[in-house]
Design a protein around this motif. Sequence first.
Motif, PDB file in Angstrom:
ATOM      1  N   SER A  92       0.852  -1.184   0.000  1.00  0.00           N
ATOM      2  CA  SER A  92       0.000   0.000   0.000  1.00  0.00           C
ATOM      3  C   SER A  92       0.888   1.236   0.000  1.00  0.00           C
ATOM      4  CB  SER A  92      -0.919   0.006   1.221  1.00  0.00           C
ATOM      5  OG  SER A  92      -0.161   0.250   2.392  1.00  0.00           O
ATOM      6  N   LEU A  93       0.286   2.363  -0.316  1.00  0.00           N
ATOM      7  CA  LEU A  93       1.046   3.616  -0.253  1.00  0.00           C
ATOM      8  C   LEU A  93       1.493   3.889   1.175  1.00  0.00           C
ATOM      9  CD1 LEU A  93      -1.066   5.758  -2.711  1.00  0.00           C
ATOM     10  CD2 LEU A  93       1.276   4.974  -3.046  1.00  0.00           C
ATOM     11  N   GLU A  94       0.665   3.503   2.137  1.00  0.00           N
ATOM     12  CA  GLU A  94       1.045   3.665   3.538  1.00  0.00           C
ATOM     13  C   GLU A  94       2.271   2.818   3.862  1.00  0.00           C
ATOM     14  OE1 GLU A  94      -0.864   3.200   7.998  1.00  0.00           O
ATOM     15  OE2 GLU A  94      -2.181   3.228   6.272  1.00  0.00           O
ATOM     16  N   ASP A  95       2.317   1.573   3.339  1.00  0.00           N
ATOM     17  CA  ASP A  95       3.499   0.723   3.526  1.00  0.00           C
ATOM     18  C   ASP A  95       4.747   1.396   2.960  1.00  0.00           C
ATOM     19  OD1 ASP A  95       1.889  -1.265   4.628  1.00  0.00           O
ATOM     20  OD2 ASP A  95       1.773  -2.419   2.767  1.00  0.00           O
TER      21      ASP A  95
ATOM     22  N   SER B 222      -8.225  -2.594  -2.289  1.00  0.00           N
ATOM     23  CA  SER B 222      -8.354  -1.888  -1.009  1.00  0.00           C
ATOM     24  C   SER B 222      -8.297  -0.374  -1.182  1.00  0.00           C
ATOM     25  CB  SER B 222      -7.269  -2.354  -0.030  1.00  0.00           C
ATOM     26  OG  SER B 222      -7.336  -3.740   0.152  1.00  0.00           O
ATOM     27  N   ILE B 223      -8.943   0.122  -2.238  1.00  0.00           N
ATOM     28  CA  ILE B 223      -8.992   1.573  -2.439  1.00  0.00           C
ATOM     29  C   ILE B 223      -9.791   2.164  -1.281  1.00  0.00           C
ATOM     30  CG2 ILE B 223      -9.806   3.424  -3.931  1.00  0.00           C
ATOM     31  CD1 ILE B 223      -9.355   1.536  -6.309  1.00  0.00           C
ATOM     32  N   ASP B 224      -9.172   3.129  -0.590  1.00  0.00           N
ATOM     33  CA  ASP B 224      -9.764   3.690   0.612  1.00  0.00           C
ATOM     34  C   ASP B 224      -9.689   5.204   0.549  1.00  0.00           C
ATOM     35  OD1 ASP B 224     -10.800   3.841   3.259  1.00  0.00           O
ATOM     36  OD2 ASP B 224      -8.766   4.028   4.040  1.00  0.00           O
TER      37      ASP B 224
ATOM     38  N   ASP C 113      -5.910   6.122  -0.516  1.00  0.00           N
ATOM     39  CA  ASP C 113      -4.846   5.131  -0.348  1.00  0.00           C
ATOM     40  C   ASP C 113      -5.317   3.858  -1.049  1.00  0.00           C
ATOM     41  OD1 ASP C 113      -2.544   3.811   0.434  1.00  0.00           O
ATOM     42  OD2 ASP C 113      -3.164   3.539   2.512  1.00  0.00           O
ATOM     43  N   ALA C 114      -4.400   2.985  -1.373  1.00  0.00           N
ATOM     44  CA  ALA C 114      -4.756   1.722  -2.032  1.00  0.00           C
ATOM     45  C   ALA C 114      -3.585   0.760  -1.922  1.00  0.00           C
ATOM     46  CB  ALA C 114      -5.107   1.975  -3.496  1.00  0.00           C
ATOM     47  N   THR C 115      -3.831  -0.473  -2.355  1.00  0.00           N
ATOM     48  CA  THR C 115      -2.803  -1.503  -2.336  1.00  0.00           C
ATOM     49  C   THR C 115      -2.538  -1.975  -3.758  1.00  0.00           C
ATOM     50  OG1 THR C 115      -3.441  -2.232  -0.128  1.00  0.00           O
ATOM     51  CG2 THR C 115      -2.223  -3.811  -1.480  1.00  0.00           C
ATOM     52  N   LEU C 116      -1.276  -1.954  -4.152  1.00  0.00           N
ATOM     53  CA  LEU C 116      -0.849  -2.457  -5.453  1.00  0.00           C
ATOM     54  C   LEU C 116      -0.484  -3.919  -5.299  1.00  0.00           C
ATOM     55  CD1 LEU C 116      -0.052  -1.794  -8.426  1.00  0.00           C
ATOM     56  CD2 LEU C 116       2.271  -1.397  -7.556  1.00  0.00           C
ATOM     57  N   ASN C 117      -1.080  -4.775  -6.132  1.00  0.00           N
ATOM     58  CA  ASN C 117      -0.811  -6.213  -6.085  1.00  0.00           C
ATOM     59  C   ASN C 117       0.098  -6.576  -7.246  1.00  0.00           C
ATOM     60  OD1 ASN C 117      -2.720  -6.813  -3.859  1.00  0.00           O
ATOM     61  ND2 ASN C 117      -4.171  -5.999  -5.330  1.00  0.00           N
TER      62      ASN C 117
END
Length: 147
Positions: free
Chosen positions: A61-64, A113-115, A123-127
């Motif tokens: 994720s961008l947060e990660d 997980s687009i939030d 924010d979101a998660t790239l897989n």
Amino acid sequence: MRKYFLLSAVAMLMTTSANATTDYAEVTAKATIEVAGTFECSDLDFGTIVVKQNNQSASVSLEDLDNGDIAYDDIISYKDYSWAHCSHSNYLDGPTSVTLRGTNTDNVINVSSIDISGDNTIDATLNIPAKVVADEYTGSFTVTATY
């Protein structure tokens, strides 16, 4: 006798259709059309992520990325990432995932997980799939504001 039978049969048919009634109804057709205004959102950008050749799959994720919480040995480096920010002041809504397509290939990767947070930051998660092919992957999605 046959003549009278035919005449009476014709007379019955004529009286039957003459006494028929017809009902009807009117139907109202209706449509409500609203025209949506527009507002601006910056790009949701995972930046440049360098992975090892024949990498294992990874989800970040961008947060990660921002926290440096990258627990995948196959990610060598990352840079130039940024959250999307939207200019609207009301509650925003959008999809939970989007597919990104390669610019130079037919390959796809998924963002999940687009939030959208309360300050309209996305924010979101790239897989990243295993054995990902080098390319620039892009896609888009629609964010709406209802008020």
